[in-house]
Design a protein around this motif. Structure first.
Motif, PDB file in Angstrom:
ATOM      1  N   GLN A   1      -1.900   7.414  -1.457  1.00 33.06           N
ATOM      2  CA  GLN A   1      -0.793   6.695  -0.832  1.00 33.06           C
ATOM      3  C   GLN A   1       0.237   6.244  -1.865  1.00 33.06           C
ATOM      4  OE1 GLN A   1      -3.341   3.824   1.195  1.00 33.06           O
ATOM      5  NE2 GLN A   1      -2.734   4.658   3.182  1.00 33.06           N
ATOM      6  N   GLN A   2      -0.235   5.719  -2.996  1.00 34.48           N
ATOM      7  CA  GLN A   2       0.679   5.276  -4.046  1.00 34.48           C
ATOM      8  C   GLN A   2       1.427   6.456  -4.656  1.00 34.48           C
ATOM      9  OE1 GLN A   2      -1.966   3.117  -6.635  1.00 34.48           O
ATOM     10  NE2 GLN A   2      -2.407   1.567  -5.071  1.00 34.48           N
ATOM     11  N   SER A   3       0.749   7.585  -4.781  1.00 33.93           N
ATOM     12  CA  SER A   3       1.422   8.777  -5.286  1.00 33.93           C
ATOM     13  C   SER A   3       2.481   9.257  -4.308  1.00 33.93           C
ATOM     14  CB  SER A   3       0.402   9.891  -5.538  1.00 33.93           C
ATOM     15  OG  SER A   3      -0.513   9.521  -6.546  1.00 33.93           O
ATOM     16  N   HIS A   4       2.187   9.159  -3.006  1.00 32.60           N
ATOM     17  CA  HIS A   4       3.169   9.572  -2.004  1.00 32.60           C
ATOM     18  C   HIS A   4       4.449   8.756  -2.155  1.00 32.60           C
ATOM     19  CE1 HIS A   4       4.795  11.194   1.659  1.00 32.60           C
ATOM     20  NE2 HIS A   4       4.771  10.023   2.275  1.00 32.60           N
ATOM     21  N   ALA A   5       4.302   7.454  -2.398  1.00 27.76           N
ATOM     22  CA  ALA A   5       5.476   6.606  -2.611  1.00 27.76           C
ATOM     23  C   ALA A   5       6.139   6.922  -3.947  1.00 27.76           C
ATOM     24  CB  ALA A   5       5.071   5.130  -2.553  1.00 27.76           C
ATOM     25  N   GLY A   6       5.326   7.149  -4.977  1.00 27.39           N
ATOM     26  CA  GLY A   6       5.871   7.384  -6.311  1.00 27.39           C
ATOM     27  C   GLY A   6       6.574   8.710  -6.461  1.00 27.39           C
ATOM     28  N   LEU A   7       6.261   9.670  -5.596  1.00 26.71           N
ATOM     29  CA  LEU A   7       6.880  11.000  -5.690  1.00 26.71           C
ATOM     30  C   LEU A   7       8.099  11.155  -4.792  1.00 26.71           C
ATOM     31  CD1 LEU A   7       4.175  11.597  -7.168  1.00 26.71           C
ATOM     32  CD2 LEU A   7       4.260  13.868  -6.171  1.00 26.71           C
ATOM     33  N   GLN A   8       8.496  10.091  -4.089  1.00 25.63           N
ATOM     34  CA  GLN A   8       9.720  10.158  -3.296  1.00 25.63           C
ATOM     35  C   GLN A   8      10.891  10.522  -4.217  1.00 25.63           C
ATOM     36  OE1 GLN A   8       9.736   9.663   0.093  1.00 25.63           O
ATOM     37  NE2 GLN A   8       7.518   9.345   0.047  1.00 25.63           N
TER      38      GLN A   8
END
Length: 324
Positions: free
Chosen positions: A197-204
């Protein structure tokens, strides 16, 4: 490695790296000789040989992999003896010299080819215990950066790892995978679902990536989560189980991630790889190497199964305990 000029190019890279780290002349000479012997063996004796080099400044270590497609060494132990040559026109001191000069040396040979793993560290440097994990990553043909990324964190018996495959290849793919590794580095032992989930936000704002996050301790199970076409398998002599994640692209579109708990039998390996590796490789390719160094295992699988048109990464994890 098609001719002696290739050997010289790799030697210059390795010696320049060691010199930049402040190594003394003796240790620089060691790494130069190891690379020269491995490269010369490929040019003289091997079919379609390659040298892969990883310079690891944190560990003050140069890691060299020599790989070829045959004809193999009939008697590896005999080949270590000085004066024994696998071809004509050489004194037969190469393998023995490499083993003496390298800090670590591992070899596996069959009629399909020979893999050598040599690590060189400066004399007096920190000792290294038996390795629990290892990874090999190479860029797509024609690219100067790899769009895949991987990272491992160890805390006693606990291990956390991630493999990211930026969409496509080249610099933009590398930016996406690097963003995933930044998220992992900030909190590597966050729950695997949180890492996704944090990666999904960080890769925006990036082109996105496939992601596989794995965690294990000294027990007989591991857990993982992810999205996209980074795949995993648990392999032993009697066990073979795939680890698959949901469809989607981290940073673009993913469903709420779910953690999967997987049995991890004694002496089994966890193998995670990007889609630069063919997905239908046979467990028989790994089983003969189960007790070998994880980097040698990862290199063997990548060498035999890379598709040759994309970035390729293989991460291998062994079971371990608090001594790691």
């Amino acid at each position: 490695m098609t001719d002696a000029s290739c050997v010289g190019e790799v030697r210059r890279f390795c010696t320049r790296t060691a010199s930049d780290w402040g190594w003394g002349e003796v240790d620089i000479g060691r790494v130069a000789l190891v690379v020269t012997e491995l490269g010369t063996n490929l040019v003289r004796h091997a079919h379609q040989g390659e040298l892969w080099v990883a310079a690891q400044p944190d560990a003050q270590e140069v890691e060299i992999l020599s790989l070829d497609n045959g004809p193999g060494i009939v008697d590896v132990q005999r080949a270590f003896q000085d004066g024994v040559s696998t071809g004509t026109g050489s004194p037969g001191t190469g393998l023995g010299a490499i083993r003496r000069l390298a800090s670590d040396f591992h070899i596996h040979s069959s009629p399909r080819g020979t893999l050598c793993l040599a690590r060189v560290r400066a004399a007096g440097g920190p000792s290294v215990s038996e390795r629990r994990w290892g990874a090999v990553s190479i860029a797509a043909p024609g690219e100067t950066v790899c769009g895949d990324g991987w990272a491992v964190a160890i805390d006693g018996a606990r291990l956390s790892a991630v493999v990211a495959d930026g969409l496509g290849h080249g610099p933009q793919a590398a930016l996406a995978s690097a963003a995933a590794l930044d998220v992992f580095a900030a909190e590597p032992f966050a729950p695997v679902t949180a890492l996704v989930q944090q990666s999904h936000a960080g890769l925006q704002g990036t082109r996105g990536a496939a992601l596989f996050a794995l965690q294990a301790d000294a027990g007989t199970q591991l857990q993982y989560a992810g999205a996209g076409n980074v795949m995993g398998r648990i392999i032993s002599g009697v066990f073979d189980r795939s680890m698959l994640t949901q469809h989607g692209t981290v940073g673009v579109q993913v469903r709420k991630p779910e953690v999967v708990v997987q049995d991890w039998p004694d002496h089994a390996l966890a193998v995670v790889h990007s889609d630069g590796i063919g997905s239908r490789w046979k467990a028989d390719e790994v089983v003969p190497l189960l007790q070998r160094d994880p980097v040698l295992i990862a290199a063997s699988l990548l060498w035999q199964q890379r598709r040759g048109r994309d970035d390729a990464t293989v991460l291998v994890v062994k079971q371990g305990g608090p001594h790691d």
